[in-house]
Design a protein around this motif. Structure first.
Motif, PDB file in Angstrom:
ATOM      1  N   LEU A   8       1.032  -1.238  -0.026  1.00 46.26           N
ATOM      2  CA  LEU A   8      -0.042  -0.021   0.089  1.00 46.26           C
ATOM      3  C   LEU A   8       0.928   0.900  -0.229  1.00 46.26           C
ATOM      4  O   LEU A   8       1.842   0.859   0.926  1.00 46.26           O
ATOM      5  N   ALA A   9       1.065   1.796  -0.723  1.00 49.60           N
ATOM      6  CA  ALA A   9       2.162   2.653  -0.890  1.00 49.60           C
ATOM      7  C   ALA A   9       2.023   3.264   0.439  1.00 49.60           C
ATOM      8  O   ALA A   9       2.505   2.970   1.595  1.00 49.60           O
ATOM      9  N   GLY A  10       1.582   4.583   0.416  1.00 49.53           N
ATOM     10  CA  GLY A  10       1.924   5.258   1.717  1.00 49.53           C
ATOM     11  C   GLY A  10       1.310   6.594   1.826  1.00 49.53           C
ATOM     12  O   GLY A  10      -0.009   6.665   1.764  1.00 49.53           O
ATOM     13  N   THR A  11       1.943   7.669   1.721  1.00 46.25           N
ATOM     14  CA  THR A  11       1.198   8.903   1.859  1.00 46.25           C
ATOM     15  C   THR A  11       1.025   9.454   0.658  1.00 46.25           C
ATOM     16  O   THR A  11       1.145   9.128  -0.296  1.00 46.25           O
ATOM     17  N   ALA A  12       0.333  10.646   0.693  1.00 41.87           N
ATOM     18  CA  ALA A  12      -0.087  11.577  -0.547  1.00 41.87           C
ATOM     19  C   ALA A  12       1.074  12.163  -1.204  1.00 41.87           C
ATOM     20  O   ALA A  12       1.008  12.164  -2.459  1.00 41.87           O
ATOM     21  N   ALA A  13       2.135  12.122  -0.567  1.00 39.55           N
ATOM     22  CA  ALA A  13       3.356  12.760  -1.318  1.00 39.55           C
ATOM     23  C   ALA A  13       4.322  11.530  -1.695  1.00 39.55           C
ATOM     24  O   ALA A  13       5.236  11.056  -0.907  1.00 39.55           O
ATOM     25  N   CYS A  14       4.090  10.805  -2.787  1.00 37.50           N
ATOM     26  CA  CYS A  14       5.080   9.882  -3.298  1.00 37.50           C
ATOM     27  C   CYS A  14       6.206  10.367  -4.260  1.00 37.50           C
ATOM     28  O   CYS A  14       5.900  11.473  -5.010  1.00 37.50           O
ATOM     29  N   SER A  15       7.380   9.883  -3.902  1.00 36.19           N
ATOM     30  CA  SER A  15       8.624  10.408  -4.640  1.00 36.19           C
ATOM     31  C   SER A  15       8.854   9.382  -5.816  1.00 36.19           C
ATOM     32  O   SER A  15       8.181   8.543  -6.073  1.00 36.19           O
ATOM     33  N   ASP A  16       9.797   9.672  -6.558  1.00 37.55           N
ATOM     34  CA  ASP A  16      10.249   8.767  -7.707  1.00 37.55           C
ATOM     35  C   ASP A  16      11.176   7.736  -7.180  1.00 37.55           C
ATOM     36  O   ASP A  16      12.012   7.380  -8.206  1.00 37.55           O
ATOM     37  N   GLY A  17      11.461   7.596  -6.124  1.00 39.13           N
ATOM     38  CA  GLY A  17      12.363   6.656  -5.665  1.00 39.13           C
ATOM     39  C   GLY A  17      11.779   5.536  -5.658  1.00 39.13           C
ATOM     40  O   GLY A  17      10.896   4.929  -6.045  1.00 39.13           O
ATOM     41  N   ASP A  18      12.542   4.349  -4.812  1.00 44.04           N
ATOM     42  CA  ASP A  18      11.864   2.971  -4.936  1.00 44.04           C
ATOM     43  C   ASP A  18      11.626   2.746  -3.697  1.00 44.04           C
ATOM     44  O   ASP A  18      11.415   1.227  -3.668  1.00 44.04           O
ATOM     45  N   SER A  19      11.189   3.417  -2.782  1.00 44.06           N
ATOM     46  CA  SER A  19      10.715   2.939  -1.261  1.00 44.06           C
ATOM     47  C   SER A  19       9.760   3.992  -0.953  1.00 44.06           C
ATOM     48  O   SER A  19       9.653   4.150   0.228  1.00 44.06           O
ATOM     49  N   ASP A  20       8.689   4.283  -1.754  1.00 45.13           N
ATOM     50  CA  ASP A  20       7.563   4.928  -1.259  1.00 45.13           C
ATOM     51  C   ASP A  20       6.600   3.952  -0.880  1.00 45.13           C
ATOM     52  O   ASP A  20       5.318   3.771  -1.130  1.00 45.13           O
ATOM     53  N   ASP A  21       6.944   3.414   0.247  1.00 46.28           N
ATOM     54  CA  ASP A  21       6.009   2.320   1.039  1.00 46.28           C
ATOM     55  C   ASP A  21       5.194   2.986   2.148  1.00 46.28           C
ATOM     56  O   ASP A  21       4.021   2.331   2.420  1.00 46.28           O
ATOM     57  N   GLY A  22       5.660   4.088   2.795  1.00 44.80           N
ATOM     58  CA  GLY A  22       4.831   4.658   3.638  1.00 44.80           C
ATOM     59  C   GLY A  22       4.713   3.696   4.840  1.00 44.80           C
ATOM     60  O   GLY A  22       5.192   2.589   5.018  1.00 44.80           O
ATOM     61  N   GLY A  23       3.669   4.166   5.737  1.00 41.88           N
ATOM     62  CA  GLY A  23       3.604   3.330   7.008  1.00 41.88           C
ATOM     63  C   GLY A  23       2.048   3.042   7.210  1.00 41.88           C
ATOM     64  O   GLY A  23       1.787   2.350   8.332  1.00 41.88           O
ATOM     65  N   THR A  24       1.209   3.616   6.507  1.00 36.31           N
ATOM     66  CA  THR A  24      -0.165   3.506   6.526  1.00 36.31           C
ATOM     67  C   THR A  24      -0.832   2.163   5.809  1.00 36.31           C
ATOM     68  O   THR A  24      -0.463   1.995   4.840  1.00 36.31           O
ATOM     69  N   THR A  25      -1.490   1.287   6.711  1.00 37.59           N
ATOM     70  CA  THR A  25      -1.727   0.152   6.000  1.00 37.59           C
ATOM     71  C   THR A  25      -3.490   0.233   6.109  1.00 37.59           C
ATOM     72  O   THR A  25      -4.073   1.206   6.602  1.00 37.59           O
ATOM     73  N   GLY A  26      -4.049  -0.822   5.654  1.00 39.19           N
ATOM     74  CA  GLY A  26      -5.388  -1.062   5.544  1.00 39.19           C
ATOM     75  C   GLY A  26      -6.160  -0.380   4.360  1.00 39.19           C
ATOM     76  O   GLY A  26      -5.328   0.319   3.622  1.00 39.19           O
ATOM     77  N   LEU A  27      -7.660  -0.505   4.530  1.00 41.57           N
ATOM     78  CA  LEU A  27      -8.245   0.303   3.298  1.00 41.57           C
ATOM     79  C   LEU A  27      -7.814   1.723   3.210  1.00 41.57           C
ATOM     80  O   LEU A  27      -7.511   2.293   2.193  1.00 41.57           O
ATOM     81  N   ARG A  28      -7.828   2.539   4.127  1.00 42.49           N
ATOM     82  CA  ARG A  28      -7.595   3.789   4.203  1.00 42.49           C
ATOM     83  C   ARG A  28      -6.346   4.116   3.652  1.00 42.49           C
ATOM     84  O   ARG A  28      -5.855   5.273   2.959  1.00 42.49           O
ATOM     85  N   GLY A  29      -5.215   3.373   4.217  1.00 46.77           N
ATOM     86  CA  GLY A  29      -3.736   3.493   3.597  1.00 46.77           C
ATOM     87  C   GLY A  29      -3.738   3.258   1.939  1.00 46.77           C
ATOM     88  O   GLY A  29      -3.122   4.262   1.309  1.00 46.77           O
ATOM     89  N   ALA A  30      -4.558   2.374   1.449  1.00 48.72           N
ATOM     90  CA  ALA A  30      -4.361   2.074   0.170  1.00 48.72           C
ATOM     91  C   ALA A  30      -5.065   3.245  -0.577  1.00 48.72           C
ATOM     92  O   ALA A  30      -4.492   3.730  -1.610  1.00 48.72           O
ATOM     93  N   LEU A  31      -6.271   3.806  -0.203  1.00 52.31           N
ATOM     94  CA  LEU A  31      -6.856   4.889  -0.759  1.00 52.31           C
ATOM     95  C   LEU A  31      -5.990   6.029  -0.706  1.00 52.31           C
ATOM     96  O   LEU A  31      -6.061   6.959  -1.763  1.00 52.31           O
ATOM     97  N   ASP A  32      -5.119   6.358   0.317  1.00 52.25           N
ATOM     98  CA  ASP A  32      -4.083   7.429   0.325  1.00 52.25           C
ATOM     99  C   ASP A  32      -3.145   7.470  -0.377  1.00 52.25           C
ATOM    100  O   ASP A  32      -2.350   8.327  -0.584  1.00 52.25           O
ATOM    101  N   ALA A  33      -2.718   6.227  -0.972  1.00 53.44           N
ATOM    102  CA  ALA A  33      -1.960   5.695  -1.999  1.00 53.44           C
ATOM    103  C   ALA A  33      -1.895   6.129  -3.277  1.00 53.44           C
ATOM    104  O   ALA A  33      -1.186   6.597  -4.061  1.00 53.44           O
TER     105      ALA A  33
END
Length: 330
Positions: A8-33
């Protein structure tokens, strides 16, 4: 069908790197990604793979939640067993899976359950190269290309193009037939920032599986209300089917809650002509927030958990909201 429709990726601000995994999980985390666009609004599907497998007593289709196995990666169908030896990761061992979008821009994400170095090694052996436009994405074929005799075709069935592009981050794998599909977490605003989407996610709370769509009646454009369906449950307990429907106002929500409760309790039938009260029991309705209808029910008799999932798939919900016969699913 879910398999043809389409996270689930992570937060609303995703970079072009290879580790934009974030820390938020669950349905809400997926929607935020996932990014917000017409395609992802058309179809978003989520599966808490780890929790679902635990509740089901394994990944067997004969378990109490067995009809839900694979939700979150519907496009793979029977490919799952072949993915691990071919690409180095096992979809059934992912912590979460989600997919979004409409073909040809549909894509998906697996979270956890793989070794990054192993996957990259497999991809390099198949001839994958970093995509010039997104170096973290490994390209095996051109967008929407079908390979018949290349290295990938020798590992997976002919005609499969779901893994033309694969993006491997530290704790997630994105895939798709196009770069846009494999990069669902890149670009634009976030789907979870949409107030209606957020309200529907709050309505579902913490589901084992979920689908959000604005096209319950099929077709290539938005039709009817934006809805969310899901299933909650745990091992040793019957699951609860949940349907959430966004309306325009609190009075409209109350009227729709009454209508749906009556319909599902004995006032209507599925697209196949089966009375709803033959497949659902303990139907309850309420209004959550200001304008979202929440319907909860349990499967009746020997009917398996996942009635609303099936009803979305066979156009029964489309008929429910359109007031007419089911249309052709696209």
């Amino acid at each position: 069908m879910l398999a043809t429709l389409l996270l689930l990726a992570g937060t609303a601000a995703c970079s072009d790197g290879d580790s934009d995994d974030g820390g938020t999980t669950g349905l809400r985390g997926a929607l935020d990604a996932v990014r917000d666009d017409a395609s992802t609004r058309g179809w978003f599907e989520y599966g808490d793979t780890a929790a679902l497998t635990k509740a089901n007593g394994g990944a067997t289709p004969t378990g109490p939640y067995g009809t839900l196995i694979g939700i979150g990666s519907p496009d793979l169908g029977g490919l799952r067993e072949q993915v691990a030896p071919a690409l180095g990761f096992d979809p059934t061992k992912a912590r979460e899976a989600w997919s979004a979008g409409r073909p040809p821009f549909q894509g998906g994400v697996f979270v956890g359950g793989f070794d990054k170095k192993t996957v990259l090694g497999k991809l390099q052996a198949l001839g994958a190269k970093p995509d010039p436009a997104a170096p973290s994405a490994q390209r095996l074929r051109g967008d929407n290309e079908l390979g018949l005799d290349d290295a990938l075709a020798q590992k997976l069935p002919l005609g499969s193009n779901h893994f033309n592009v694969i993006r491997v981050a530290d704790r997630q794998i994105g895939y798709g037939s196009t770069l846009q599909g494999a990069d669902l977490t890149r670009g634009g605003g976030r789907l979870g920032a949409d107030p209606t989407v957020r309200a529907l996610a709050d309505c579902l709370d913490k589901p084992l599986v979920a689908v959000l769509t604005d096209r319950a009646a099929g077709g290539e454009s938005a039709n009817g209300p934006r809805i969310a369906i899901g299933v909650t449950g745990k091992a040793g307990a019957p699951g609860t089917d949940v349907l959430c429907v966004a309306t325009g106002s609190e009075p409209a929500a109350r009227a729709e809650a009454d209508r749906l409760r009556t319909l599902f309790s004995g006032g209507g039938t599925t697209a196949a002509g089966v009375p709803w009260n033959a497949v659902l029991t303990d139907v309850r309705s309420t209004v959550v927030g200001t304008n979202v209808v929440k319907i909860t029910a349990r499967s009746a008799g020997s009917v398996r958990t996942g009635v609303f999932v099936k009803a979305l798939n066979d156009m029964s919900l489309g008929q429910t909201f359109s007031g007419g016969p089911p249309g052709r699913e696209s």
